[in-house]
Design a protein around this motif. Structure first.
Motif, PDB file in Angstrom:
ATOM      1  N   VAL A 193      57.870 -51.079 -30.322  1.00  0.00           N
ATOM      2  CA  VAL A 193      59.069 -51.876 -30.614  1.00  0.00           C
ATOM      3  C   VAL A 193      60.258 -50.948 -30.827  1.00  0.00           C
ATOM      4  O   VAL A 193      60.170 -49.979 -31.583  1.00  0.00           O
ATOM      5  CB  VAL A 193      58.868 -52.764 -31.867  1.00  0.00           C
ATOM      6  CG1 VAL A 193      60.147 -53.554 -32.177  1.00  0.00           C
ATOM      7  CG2 VAL A 193      57.698 -53.708 -31.669  1.00  0.00           C
ATOM      8  N   GLN A 194      61.341 -51.231 -30.128  1.00  0.00           N
ATOM      9  CA  GLN A 194      62.587 -50.478 -30.322  1.00  0.00           C
ATOM     10  C   GLN A 194      63.310 -51.070 -31.534  1.00  0.00           C
ATOM     11  O   GLN A 194      63.490 -52.281 -31.614  1.00  0.00           O
ATOM     12  CB  GLN A 194      63.459 -50.592 -29.073  1.00  0.00           C
ATOM     13  CG  GLN A 194      64.863 -50.029 -29.214  1.00  0.00           C
ATOM     14  CD  GLN A 194      64.908 -48.526 -28.959  1.00  0.00           C
ATOM     15  OE1 GLN A 194      64.564 -48.073 -27.888  1.00  0.00           O
ATOM     16  NE2 GLN A 194      65.330 -47.775 -29.966  1.00  0.00           N
ATOM     17  N   VAL A 195      63.704 -50.198 -32.462  1.00  0.00           N
ATOM     18  CA  VAL A 195      64.417 -50.641 -33.668  1.00  0.00           C
ATOM     19  C   VAL A 195      65.783 -49.968 -33.695  1.00  0.00           C
ATOM     20  O   VAL A 195      65.879 -48.744 -33.661  1.00  0.00           O
ATOM     21  CB  VAL A 195      63.631 -50.266 -34.947  1.00  0.00           C
ATOM     22  CG1 VAL A 195      64.361 -50.755 -36.197  1.00  0.00           C
ATOM     23  CG2 VAL A 195      62.212 -50.824 -34.892  1.00  0.00           C
ATOM     24  N   MET A 196      66.846 -50.773 -33.718  1.00  0.00           N
ATOM     25  CA  MET A 196      68.205 -50.228 -33.779  1.00  0.00           C
ATOM     26  C   MET A 196      68.911 -50.776 -35.011  1.00  0.00           C
ATOM     27  O   MET A 196      69.076 -51.993 -35.143  1.00  0.00           O
ATOM     28  CB  MET A 196      68.987 -50.613 -32.517  1.00  0.00           C
ATOM     29  CG  MET A 196      68.346 -50.076 -31.241  1.00  0.00           C
ATOM     30  SD  MET A 196      69.204 -50.611 -29.749  1.00  0.00           S
ATOM     31  CE  MET A 196      70.421 -49.317 -29.609  1.00  0.00           C
ATOM     32  N   ALA A 197      69.322 -49.857 -35.891  1.00  0.00           N
ATOM     33  CA  ALA A 197      69.998 -50.275 -37.113  1.00  0.00           C
ATOM     34  C   ALA A 197      71.318 -50.945 -36.776  1.00  0.00           C
ATOM     35  O   ALA A 197      72.009 -50.548 -35.847  1.00  0.00           O
ATOM     36  CB  ALA A 197      70.232 -49.073 -38.015  1.00  0.00           C
ATOM     37  N   ARG A 198      71.661 -51.975 -37.517  1.00  0.00           N
ATOM     38  CA  ARG A 198      72.976 -52.604 -37.342  1.00  0.00           C
ATOM     39  C   ARG A 198      74.005 -51.808 -38.123  1.00  0.00           C
ATOM     40  O   ARG A 198      73.667 -51.025 -39.015  1.00  0.00           O
ATOM     41  CB  ARG A 198      72.912 -54.061 -37.806  1.00  0.00           C
ATOM     42  CG  ARG A 198      71.949 -54.840 -36.930  1.00  0.00           C
ATOM     43  CD  ARG A 198      72.175 -56.318 -36.956  1.00  0.00           C
ATOM     44  NE  ARG A 198      71.177 -56.957 -36.087  1.00  0.00           N
ATOM     45  CZ  ARG A 198      70.723 -58.175 -36.281  1.00  0.00           C
ATOM     46  NH1 ARG A 198      71.169 -58.908 -37.276  1.00  0.00           N
ATOM     47  NH2 ARG A 198      69.833 -58.686 -35.457  1.00  0.00           N
ATOM     48  N   ARG A 199      75.263 -52.009 -37.744  1.00  0.00           N
ATOM     49  CA  ARG A 199      76.338 -51.186 -38.301  1.00  0.00           C
ATOM     50  C   ARG A 199      76.337 -51.155 -39.823  1.00  0.00           C
ATOM     51  O   ARG A 199      76.358 -52.195 -40.468  1.00  0.00           O
ATOM     52  CB  ARG A 199      77.679 -51.680 -37.765  1.00  0.00           C
ATOM     53  CG  ARG A 199      78.810 -50.708 -37.977  1.00  0.00           C
ATOM     54  CD  ARG A 199      79.954 -50.964 -37.048  1.00  0.00           C
ATOM     55  NE  ARG A 199      79.603 -50.771 -35.646  1.00  0.00           N
ATOM     56  CZ  ARG A 199      79.432 -49.582 -35.074  1.00  0.00           C
ATOM     57  NH1 ARG A 199      79.576 -48.474 -35.770  1.00  0.00           N
ATOM     58  NH2 ARG A 199      79.112 -49.489 -33.803  1.00  0.00           N
ATOM     59  N   GLY A 200      76.248 -49.934 -40.351  1.00  0.00           N
ATOM     60  CA  GLY A 200      76.314 -49.756 -41.801  1.00  0.00           C
ATOM     61  C   GLY A 200      75.042 -50.124 -42.551  1.00  0.00           C
ATOM     62  O   GLY A 200      75.023 -50.109 -43.780  1.00  0.00           O
ATOM     63  N   ARG A 201      73.956 -50.461 -41.830  1.00  0.00           N
ATOM     64  CA  ARG A 201      72.729 -50.915 -42.511  1.00  0.00           C
ATOM     65  C   ARG A 201      71.600 -49.880 -42.464  1.00  0.00           C
ATOM     66  O   ARG A 201      70.427 -50.213 -42.645  1.00  0.00           O
ATOM     67  CB  ARG A 201      72.245 -52.239 -41.887  1.00  0.00           C
ATOM     68  CG  ARG A 201      73.278 -53.352 -41.901  1.00  0.00           C
ATOM     69  CD  ARG A 201      73.817 -53.650 -43.294  1.00  0.00           C
ATOM     70  NE  ARG A 201      72.806 -54.179 -44.199  1.00  0.00           N
ATOM     71  CZ  ARG A 201      72.512 -55.472 -44.323  1.00  0.00           C
ATOM     72  NH1 ARG A 201      73.143 -56.359 -43.582  1.00  0.00           N
ATOM     73  NH2 ARG A 201      71.586 -55.879 -45.170  1.00  0.00           N
TER      74      ARG A 201
END
Ligand SMILES: [Zn+2]
Lengths: 211, 100
Positions: free
Chosen positions: A41-49
């Motif tokens: 699973v690709q996990v990409m943090a959301r802005r500022g999180r």
């Protein structure tokens, strides 16, 4: 009307021919293997999180998110750095790894997820001549001092995007690497690696499957 | 030629693509602000300096971490003086993408 039977099969089903190929006898210079049925699973943090994603990862996988250009080994998955504030959660045991639903819950509102379990193909290469074979394909410097165990990179091999990382040395204390490649490019890359390894003698393992 | 991505380290230039000049700043004026503003936008959209020496330019690490970068590169020697993440690259910074 015929009944259709849908079988999931590896993109390397035909490409992987188990056994010894190329030069010599004795210890093969390169060992190659492919494991199907992985969880990815690709996990990409959301802005500022970022901090929230790190916290959730710690709780779910038992490890911090990977540092830049590194792999983090958790209890239930290996986290592979894939770019700023993003990583791949990889497991060879899809049944015991957190499910996508569990991950969605853990990262709700803090990261965007993309299931790549059937989108990427895992290829492993190791052996005393693995670095020599890889030197023909990659512009990465794989010297111990630059690319030690646990190092990770997103790079292009033969114009194909791959996630590449160094695993623990093999039983013969030789370097071992894993790479994830888009399934549609896996066949090409596999043949390229085999051809590049022939002069060192290459031992290809039968297709394994995670459980 | 190698380019030092601030995230990935030095990589073959083949992993990167060049976009163009990173210096133009979007005029703060509203689009319908009359002839003077139109002139500013014409400059912003079409006009570029042809510098012999260091320029600031956008590069994209598409063969690697897929980040937008801003590099200072000499057009005469190809020397890279600096390569930094473009505003908004990654999630750690709260800035949105794009120059302001
Ligand atoms: Zn990069």
């Amino acid at each position: 009307m015929p009944d259709f039977l849908w079988n999931s099969q590896s993109p390397l089903e035909k490409a992987v021919i188990a056994g010894r190929h190329g030069a010599g006898k004795g210890t093969p210079g390169v060992s190659l293997s492919h494991v199907g049925d992985i969880a990815l699973v690709q996990v990409m943090a959301r802005r500022g999180r970022n901090a929230d994603v790190a916290k959730a990862a710690k709780k779910l996988f038992g490890t911090e998110t990977p540092a830049m250009l590194k792999v983090a080994n958790g209890k239930s998955a290996t986290l592979i750095w894939s770019g700023p504030d993003q990583f791949l959660a990889f497991s060879q045991q899809p049944r015991s790894a957190p499910s996508l639903e569990q991950m969605e819950e853990a990262f709700a509102g803090t990261a965007s997820l993309s299931n790549q379990s059937d989108g990427r193909c895992l290829i492993r290469i190791s052996g005393p001549s693995a670095n020599d074979a890889l030197a023909k394909l990659t512009s990465l410097d794989l010297h111990d001092s630059v690319f030690p165990v646990g190092a990770a990179a997103t790079t292009s091999i033969d114009h194909t995007a791959v996630n590449f990382w160094r695993e623990a040395d093999d039983a013969g204390a030789n370097p071992a690497y894993a790479m994830l490649v888009f399934t549609s490019f896996a066949d090409t890359l596999w043949h390229l690696i085999v051809d590049s390894s022939l002069e060192y003698g290459v031992e290809v393992a039968a297709i394994g499957a995670g459980h | 030629m190698r380019i030092a991505c601030p995230f990935c380290g030095a990589r073959d230039s083949g992993e990167f693509t060049y976009l163009g000049d990173a210096s133009p700043k979007r005029p703060a004026a509203p689009l319908d602000g009359g002839a003077a503003v139109e002139e500013q936008f014409y400059d912003y959209v079409y006009l570029r300096d042809n510098v012999a020496g260091f320029t600031r330019e956008y590069w994209y690490h598409g063969g690697g971490c897929r980040s937008w970068l801003i590099a200072e590169r000499s057009t005469t020697t190809h020397e890279f003086k600096s390569v930094a993440a473009a505003p908004g690259a990654g999630a750690a910074k709260t800035a949105q993408a794009g120059e302001r």
